[in-house]
Design a protein around this motif. Structure first.
Motif, PDB file in Angstrom:
ATOM      1  N   ILE A  18      -9.033 -43.051  71.485  1.00 54.93           N
ATOM      2  CA  ILE A  18     -10.033 -44.080  71.214  1.00 54.93           C
ATOM      3  C   ILE A  18     -11.175 -43.457  70.426  1.00 54.93           C
ATOM      4  O   ILE A  18     -11.597 -42.330  70.699  1.00 54.93           O
ATOM      5  CB  ILE A  18     -10.544 -44.739  72.515  1.00 54.93           C
ATOM      6  N   LYS A  37     -11.685 -48.159  67.521  1.00 54.30           N
ATOM      7  CA  LYS A  37     -10.251 -48.170  67.261  1.00 54.30           C
ATOM      8  C   LYS A  37      -9.528 -47.513  68.429  1.00 54.30           C
ATOM      9  O   LYS A  37     -10.042 -46.569  69.034  1.00 54.30           O
ATOM     10  CB  LYS A  37      -9.914 -47.418  65.964  1.00 54.30           C
ATOM     11  N   LEU A  38      -8.348 -48.013  68.743  1.00 54.45           N
ATOM     12  CA  LEU A  38      -7.457 -47.390  69.715  1.00 54.45           C
ATOM     13  C   LEU A  38      -6.202 -46.986  68.956  1.00 54.45           C
ATOM     14  O   LEU A  38      -5.413 -47.841  68.560  1.00 54.45           O
ATOM     15  CB  LEU A  38      -7.125 -48.352  70.848  1.00 54.45           C
ATOM     16  N   GLU A  41      -5.062 -48.996  65.886  1.00 53.09           N
ATOM     17  CA  GLU A  41      -5.378 -50.406  66.069  1.00 53.09           C
ATOM     18  C   GLU A  41      -6.885 -50.633  66.096  1.00 53.09           C
ATOM     19  O   GLU A  41      -7.613 -49.999  66.858  1.00 53.09           O
ATOM     20  CB  GLU A  41      -4.761 -50.918  67.361  1.00 53.09           C
ATOM     21  N   LEU A  43     -10.005 -52.494  67.249  1.00 53.75           N
ATOM     22  CA  LEU A  43     -10.285 -53.289  68.447  1.00 53.75           C
ATOM     23  C   LEU A  43     -11.477 -54.217  68.289  1.00 53.75           C
ATOM     24  O   LEU A  43     -11.410 -55.381  68.660  1.00 53.75           O
ATOM     25  CB  LEU A  43     -10.521 -52.377  69.652  1.00 53.75           C
ATOM     26  N   GLY A  76     -16.453 -52.639  76.159  1.00 53.80           N
ATOM     27  CA  GLY A  76     -16.442 -52.735  74.701  1.00 53.80           C
ATOM     28  C   GLY A  76     -17.703 -52.161  74.095  1.00 53.80           C
ATOM     29  O   GLY A  76     -18.158 -51.077  74.464  1.00 53.80           O
ATOM     30  N   ASP A 157      -7.886 -58.009  77.023  1.00 52.25           N
ATOM     31  CA  ASP A 157      -6.720 -58.205  76.164  1.00 52.25           C
ATOM     32  C   ASP A 157      -7.057 -59.104  74.985  1.00 52.25           C
ATOM     33  O   ASP A 157      -8.044 -59.842  74.996  1.00 52.25           O
ATOM     34  CB  ASP A 157      -5.568 -58.798  76.985  1.00 52.25           C
ATOM     35  N   HIS A 158      -6.191 -59.063  73.967  1.00 55.67           N
ATOM     36  CA  HIS A 158      -6.427 -59.861  72.776  1.00 55.67           C
ATOM     37  C   HIS A 158      -6.266 -61.355  73.067  1.00 55.67           C
ATOM     38  O   HIS A 158      -6.938 -62.194  72.468  1.00 55.67           O
ATOM     39  CB  HIS A 158      -5.454 -59.451  71.668  1.00 55.67           C
ATOM     40  N   LEU A 164      -3.730 -55.414  75.376  1.00 53.96           N
ATOM     41  CA  LEU A 164      -4.212 -54.103  74.949  1.00 53.96           C
ATOM     42  C   LEU A 164      -3.269 -53.018  75.433  1.00 53.96           C
ATOM     43  O   LEU A 164      -3.041 -52.019  74.759  1.00 53.96           O
ATOM     44  CB  LEU A 164      -5.625 -53.864  75.496  1.00 53.96           C
TER      45      LEU A 164
END
Length: 241
Positions: A18, A37-38, A41, A43, A76, A157-158, A164
């Motif tokens: 991350i 970013k993870l 991806e 975020l 976040g 989660d998205h 996630l």
């Protein structure tokens, strides 16, 4: 001259690397934009926080009472937590975060809202998995495992079907949503962010657990793409006494 890009931190975690990055886009002004970013991806970005703020605003607007005790699932960049703390009824805010580096970004004030959260005595970080703590035999508050909450605001989660981490999928069932709802007071509110429009099948699932369910589409302007965009917020309330 200000640097246009910097990686502020990058740490390995159980679900991947991350990283926290800061950039400036002169065409959008002189303010820094913070990104997470993870792995590869993307975020989140401080450029788009309308829906994160709306999660707190809509969830708490649906919550009755005073001296509220509230859980935010997913720290976040901190915008949901900061928006929640603007409600003067908040007595205690627990922010549950699975990734320790994310908590440390706020404690070390590497992100814009870190100082605000750190200086508000009502706010407390809880290191742990929201989905594991959502079980009533565990509890969100390590100091008071059996306490009940006025509201739970979830942004991890998205969407209810895009996760996630694949292990999160098991939460979105009648059994586990019902288990989480046991940590809410009568008339308590569960609100959840999603990057997608309201999903009728998830609304039906929520209706099998909660007394009332609604959803709101949150629109905002994407300055990078120069288009209107939208996310959604689900709002569900337990039965009152």
């Amino acid at each position: 001259m200000a640097r246009l890009f910097a990686e502020l931190d990058s740490q390995p975690t159980d679900i991947g690397e991350i990283s926290l990055r800061r950039r400036m886009i002169p065409a959008l002004g002189d303010d820094y934009i913070y990104e997470v970013k993870l792995g590869d991806e993307f975020l989140m970005s401080s450029l788009f926080v309308d829906a994160e703020v709306a999660l707190a605003d809509l969830g708490l607007a649906a919550t009755a009472g005073e001296q509220l005790k509230v859980v935010v699932g997913g720290l976040g960049l901190g915008y949901t937590a900061r928006a929640a703390l603007k409600d003067p009824r908040i007595d205690e805010l627990l922010v549950v975060e699975f990734l320790e580096p994310v908590i440390n970004w706020h404690k070390n004030e590497l992100v814009p809202v870190g100082e605000t959260l750190n200086n508000d005595k009502r706010c407390r970080y809880v290191l742990g998995s929201f989905f594991e703590l959502a079980q009533p035999n565990v509890g969100f508050d390590p100091d008071a495992p059996e306490c009940l909450f006025d509201a739970i605001l979830l942004d991890i989660d998205h969407s209810p079907s895009e996760f996630l981490n694949s292990s999160n999928a098991g939460f979105y069932t009648q059994a586990n949503l019902s288990a989480m709802a046991q940590q809410l007071k009568p008339g308590g509110v569960f609100a959840m962010w999603s990057q997608n429009p309201p999903d009728p099948s998830f609304i039906e699932l929520l209706e099998s657990v909660f007394a009332t369910v609604s959803s709101e589409l949150v629109s905002f302007y994407n300055a990078l793409a120069q288009v209107e965009a939208s996310n959604s917020v689900y709002i569900a309330r337990t039965q009152t006494d």
